[in-house]
Design an enzyme around this catalytic site. Structure first.
Site, PDB file in Angstrom:
ATOM      1  N   LYS A 220      67.163 -30.243-108.206  1.00 14.88           N
ATOM      2  CA  LYS A 220      67.671 -29.044-108.290  1.00 14.88           C
ATOM      3  C   LYS A 220      66.788 -27.872-108.610  1.00 14.88           C
ATOM      4  O   LYS A 220      66.592 -26.785-107.913  1.00 14.88           O
ATOM      5  CB  LYS A 220      68.986 -28.830-109.006  1.00 14.88           C
TER       6      LYS A 220
ATOM      7  N   HIS B  10      81.571 -24.108-106.475  1.00 20.54           N
ATOM      8  CA  HIS B  10      81.831 -25.292-106.658  1.00 20.54           C
ATOM      9  C   HIS B  10      82.958 -25.773-105.405  1.00 20.54           C
ATOM     10  O   HIS B  10      84.015 -25.407-105.638  1.00 20.54           O
ATOM     11  CB  HIS B  10      82.337 -25.848-107.804  1.00 20.54           C
TER      12      HIS B  10
HETATM   13  P1  NAD Z   1      74.483 -35.891-100.109  1.00 21.47           P
HETATM   14  O1  NAD Z   1      73.741 -37.034-100.896  1.00 21.47           O
HETATM   15  O2  NAD Z   1      75.445 -36.315 -99.126  1.00 21.47           O
HETATM   16  O3  NAD Z   1      73.667 -34.558 -99.773  1.00 21.47           O
HETATM   17  C1  NAD Z   1      72.329 -34.364-100.437  1.00 21.47           C
HETATM   18  C2  NAD Z   1      71.557 -33.854 -99.438  1.00 21.47           C
HETATM   19  O4  NAD Z   1      70.400 -33.219-100.230  1.00 21.47           O
HETATM   20  C3  NAD Z   1      70.996 -35.077 -98.833  1.00 21.47           C
HETATM   21  O5  NAD Z   1      70.914 -34.698 -97.261  1.00 21.47           O
HETATM   22  C4  NAD Z   1      69.386 -34.927 -99.173  1.00 21.47           C
HETATM   23  O6  NAD Z   1      68.304 -35.359 -98.050  1.00 21.47           O
HETATM   24  C5  NAD Z   1      69.215 -33.455 -99.500  1.00 21.47           C
HETATM   25  N1  NAD Z   1      68.106 -33.410-100.412  1.00 21.47           N
HETATM   26  C6  NAD Z   1      68.065 -34.036-101.486  1.00 21.47           C
HETATM   27  N2  NAD Z   1      66.513 -33.604-102.072  1.00 21.47           N
HETATM   28  C7  NAD Z   1      66.212 -32.473-101.264  1.00 21.47           C
HETATM   29  C8  NAD Z   1      65.111 -31.471-101.408  1.00 21.47           C
HETATM   30  N3  NAD Z   1      64.379 -31.732-102.437  1.00 21.47           N
HETATM   31  N4  NAD Z   1      65.179 -30.623-100.324  1.00 21.47           N
HETATM   32  C9  NAD Z   1      66.084 -30.487 -99.498  1.00 21.47           C
HETATM   33  N5  NAD Z   1      67.141 -31.318 -99.373  1.00 21.47           N
HETATM   34  C10 NAD Z   1      67.320 -32.280-100.202  1.00 21.47           C
HETATM   35  O7  NAD Z   1      75.296 -35.411-101.582  1.00 21.47           O
HETATM   36  P2  NAD Z   1      76.650 -34.435-101.452  1.00 21.47           P
HETATM   37  O8  NAD Z   1      77.765 -35.335-101.606  1.00 21.47           O
HETATM   38  O9  NAD Z   1      76.574 -33.575-100.461  1.00 21.47           O
HETATM   39  O10 NAD Z   1      76.277 -33.594-102.718  1.00 21.47           O
HETATM   40  C11 NAD Z   1      75.515 -32.466-102.971  1.00 21.47           C
HETATM   41  C12 NAD Z   1      75.562 -31.844-104.291  1.00 21.47           C
HETATM   42  O11 NAD Z   1      77.044 -31.317-104.243  1.00 21.47           O
HETATM   43  C13 NAD Z   1      75.683 -32.525-105.430  1.00 21.47           C
HETATM   44  O12 NAD Z   1      75.180 -31.682-106.388  1.00 21.47           O
HETATM   45  C14 NAD Z   1      77.399 -33.054-105.628  1.00 21.47           C
HETATM   46  O13 NAD Z   1      77.379 -33.051-107.127  1.00 21.47           O
HETATM   47  C15 NAD Z   1      77.891 -31.791-105.474  1.00 21.47           C
HETATM   48  N6  NAD Z   1      79.180 -31.853-104.977  1.00 21.47           N
HETATM   49  C16 NAD Z   1      79.588 -33.172-104.168  1.00 21.47           C
HETATM   50  C17 NAD Z   1      81.080 -33.231-104.178  1.00 21.47           C
HETATM   51  C18 NAD Z   1      81.384 -34.457-103.303  1.00 21.47           C
HETATM   52  O14 NAD Z   1      82.658 -34.762-103.120  1.00 21.47           O
HETATM   53  N7  NAD Z   1      80.592 -35.471-102.679  1.00 21.47           N
HETATM   54  C19 NAD Z   1      81.814 -32.367-104.476  1.00 21.47           C
HETATM   55  C20 NAD Z   1      81.647 -31.165-105.133  1.00 21.47           C
HETATM   56  C21 NAD Z   1      80.055 -30.839-105.251  1.00 21.47           C
END
Ligand code: NAD
Length: 730
Positions: free
Chosen positions: A417, A460
């Site tokens: 991040k 969020h």
């Molecule tokens: P995910 O793994 O589906 O997606 C993450 C994406 O980020 C992937 O496509 C990955 O390729 C990309 N990524 C990783 N490193 C990167 C970089 N350096 N540059 C550009 N892209 C990059 O994860 P998600 O479930 O979408 O979660 C993402 C965020 O949202 C997390 O912080 C998670 O905690 C938060 N979140 C998730 C949920 C849930 O229910 N899944 C709910 C609320 C918040």
């Protein structure tokens, strides 16, 4: 000030136009009703008037009853509510009979409702009392009776008229589920009579009035020999319907929504008696529901306060921060969803991922949602092209130039991040706001990677983004007002409901959900029947039992969160017993729905079969099972005490947000109006008493927070002590 105007044209057609001053949407008040009554009297008494058109001076007909009127009626007690409702029935019934002879049913004046657009609640109940309902062909218009959604039911004759017009079975979606339809579907369902081109609405209404015959004015239920469509309760077909409806309502509502039961009683009992008596029965049940604290709490949270938050009740007073160009970092599940809702709202989006294929996949998510919309006839090909055209999927950070808001949704890893924060900040304008969608990492820690912590904030989202309407905005230690306003304006653009909380572990929603899940798992470890745990939750109005919920969100995520929490809390960590179960499930590869195995068993296609039969082998069930209420108290207090602690600690600053956020964020027993409303219904003293008992038997996690004890001692309620004036008045 007038709500209705009255004019008679040269052909003897009177037009009553509803046009409430200083409001964009008509809502009904008691003075409005009195005015309408006066105009109806005038039309019926004037020999020059041949008939009446009731229409609106606005683009829509009406949004419903002014809910503040309902709040006022409630203050007068049962008799005042009943009398007020009966008075309303009197006016509507006068419209329906329109001066006709009671015996011959002849000599009445035709009254037609001409609806230019949306007609909801009393805005449909009034037309239902007219002799014909003609609507403009306006696909955006919504027609229906949504009362049940806020804990009441149609009490202006809608329950009695729609069930008699359509039959109990066909009326069920409109009355019991609050289904809204566009004019054409409403006509198809028989709810309204005719749909015409918008510019022909009034001409057609007039034509109908001038050509209507006596028989056109007689409602089926006023005609001789009328029988309820689909059968009255003691007719064989009707019997089946009512038996089925009762089972269906109890199955769907688990018996916790008083309005659904009362509605069904009003329809059933009303179907056994003549129409005017049925209205009286409807009024009695309506009074009963209004006096139930659940309806008060539901209206307050789901209508009044939800709307207040959406309109910016807690928005800092800074200039408009409408988002024009959004950058989304990470095109995974969340990023793709955020890009979709933003593009749908007309915002230009740059969707970035580390690899082009990943970014493209993120954009394809929007395409598949739009395709689904097209299949259902909700999205046109042009609309699809337009929305997709707003999303640029790329790996190139330079494309972020000109973005005024960034939402970061990359992996839940502080290092990753921090990296993308710096890369984005190198490109975006100096006044852009940077938001993170993290679900567990403190905003103030993540802000350290930013060169502009004052413009760094948490936004969020909940999953799936396109369906979940709550957005939790988190202020870090250094977050400034402009960033908060930016986040709020963005949430308003995408038509979701915001709450604003301060930075603390798990913010607000997850802070309350995790103890709920943990309490459920803890009970399994103690030998409580898993089915008792799950059903106790559902019987108190939770949409998912704790075990189903952890299966949905995944057990390995639970393990990850448990490990991180333990590392942060050290010796104070209270959930070892929970972890033993959670870790064992993870070791067995039972990770929840995603692995087709968890606390539940699943078939090959992912369909949930039932609780996993292996559970009792690992966690033998005790011979002495707890009472249902005890299990429910454990599950509810695990959540609401956390909400109180969040308020006490200043994470929550507005109990309205605590209540609205709980219902929209994780489905906290909507009938209760939310955690604080539930505690108010229970009373702080009773809550403390229950918690003391739970503490003695189950441990100090149930210890009432000092704030709750203090309120119990002083006889205070949350809405009495903490609500802004407006919320308190409701
Ligand atoms: P995910 O793994 O589906 O997606 C993450 C994406 O980020 C992937 O496509 C990955 O390729 C990309 N990524 C990783 N490193 C990167 C970089 N350096 N540059 C550009 N892209 C990059 O994860 P998600 O479930 O979408 O979660 C993402 C965020 O949202 C997390 O912080 C998670 O905690 C938060 N979140 C998730 C949920 C849930 O229910 N899944 C709910 C609320 C918040």
């Amino acid at each position: 000030m007038t709500d209705f105007t009255y004019a008679v044209d040269a052909d003897g057609v009177a037009t009553i136009t509803w046009d409430v001053a200083a409001k964009s949407m008509n809502v009904m008040s008691m003075t409005g009703f009195a005015e309408l009554d006066g105009h109806i009297d005038a039309a019926l008494a004037d020999p020059a008037v041949k008939g009446v058109i009731v229409t609106s001076g606005k683009k829509d007909f009406a949004g419903g009853m002014d809910l503040n009127v309902i709040a006022q009626m409630r203050e007068g007690g049962a008799q005042a509510i009943f009398d007020g409702v009966m008075q309303m029935h009197g006016v509507l019934r006068k419209i329906e009979r329109a001066g006709m002879d009671a015996k011959t049913l002849k000599g009445g004046k035709p009254i037609v409702a001409a609806l230019p657009g949306t007609a909801l609640g009393i805005g449909l109940e009034l037309p239902l009392a007219c002799h014909r309902i003609i609507a403009a062909d306006n696909p955006k218009a919504k027609i229906g009776l949504p009362e049940i959604m806020v804990g009441i039911f149609p009490g202006g004759g809608g329950t009695t008229r729609v069930s008699r017009k359509l039959g109990a079975m066909a009326a069920a979606p409109f009355l019991l589920e609050g289904k809204l339809s566009d004019p054409k579907s409403a006509q198809k369902a028989g709810l309204i009579d005719e749909v015409v081109a918008p510019d022909e609405l009034l001409a057609r209404a007039k034509e109908w009035v001038l050509s209507a015959k006596d028989a056109d004015l007689v409602k089926p239920w006023d005609a001789k020999g009328w029988k309820m469509p689909g059968g009255a309760p003691y007719h064989p077909a009707g019997f089946m319907t009512f038996v089925g409806a009762s089972a269906m309502v109890n199955g769907k509502t688990q018996g916790v929504y008083p309005a659904a039961k009362a509605l069904l009683s009003a329809v059933y009992e009303g179907a056994l008696v003549p129409f005017d008596t049925a209205l009286k029965i409807e009024a009695r049940w309506f009074t009963h529901v209004l006096l139930n604290p659940s309806s008060n709490a539901m209206i307050r949270s789901l209508f009044i306060n939800k709307e207040a938050l959406e309109k910016g009740a807690n928005r800092p007073a800074v200039p408009d921060q409408t988002v024009r160009k959004l950058g989304v970092l990470g095109a995974g599940m969340m990023g793709a969803g955020i890009a979709y809702v933003a593009a749908l709202a007309g915002i230009e989006v740059v969707l970035i991922d580390a690899a082009q294929e990943a970014a493209d996949r993120g954009r394809a998510h929007s395409e598949s949602l739009l395709d689904k919309g097209m299949k259902r006839g909700k999205v046109t090909a042009e609309k699809k092209a337009e929305v997709l055209g707003r999303i640029a999927a790329t790996t190139d950070y330079a494309a972020l130039s000109g973005c005024d808001l960034i939402v970061e949704a990359v992996f839940e890893d502080p290092g990753v991040k921090a990296g993308v924060t710096q890369k984005a900040e190198a490109v975006i304008p100096a006044d852009a706001v940077f938001a993170t969608n993290t679900s567990t990492l403190p905003i103030s820690d993540l802000a350290r990677a930013s060169a502009r912590p004052g413009q760094f904030i948490g936004i969020h989202f909940f999953s799936p983004v396109d369906k979940m309407n709550l957005v939790e905005i988190i202020r870090g230690k250094e977050t400034g007002d402009v960033a908060v306003a930016k986040a709020l304006d963005f949430v308003r653009q995408i038509r979701k409901t915001p709450i604003v909380v301060n930075d603390a572990r798990f913010f607000y929603a997850n802070r309350c959900i995790i103890p709920y899940i943990n309490e459920g798992i803890r009970m399994v470890a103690e030998g409580v029947e898993p089915a008792l745990v799950e059903n106790a939750a559902k019987l108190v109005g939770m949409p998912l039992g704790p075990l189903q919920l952890v299966d949905e969100t995944s057990i390995d995520l639970g393990v990850k969160i448990a490990k991180a929490t333990k590392a942060a809390m050290g010796a104070d960590y209270p959930d070892e017993a929970v972890d033993a179960v959670l870790f064992a499930m993870a070791d067995k590869g039972r990770l929840g729905r995603k692995s087709n195995a968890g606390f539940y068993a699943y078939d090959d296609k992912g369909g949930r079969l039932g609780l996993w039969e292996g559970l009792p082998q690992d966690y033998p069930t005790r011979s002495d099972q707890p009472e249902l209420t005890e299990v429910q108290h454990r599950l509810l207090f695990a959540q609401v005490l956390e909400a109180v602690r969040a308020l006490e600690a200043g994470v929550l600053t507005d109990i309205r947000e605590g209540d609205v956020g709980a219902i929209l964020g994780w489905g906290f027993a909507p009938w209760s109006g939310g955690p604080f409303s539930w505690l108010d219904i229970l009373g702080a003293a009773r809550a403390v008493e229950i918690c003391d008992d739970l503490t003695a038997r189950h441990g100090k996690r149930f210890e009432p927070p000092a704030l709750l004890r203090e309120m119990a001692a002083q006889g205070q309620s949350f809405y009495g002590r903490f609500a802004p004036d407006k919320a308190r008045a409701a």
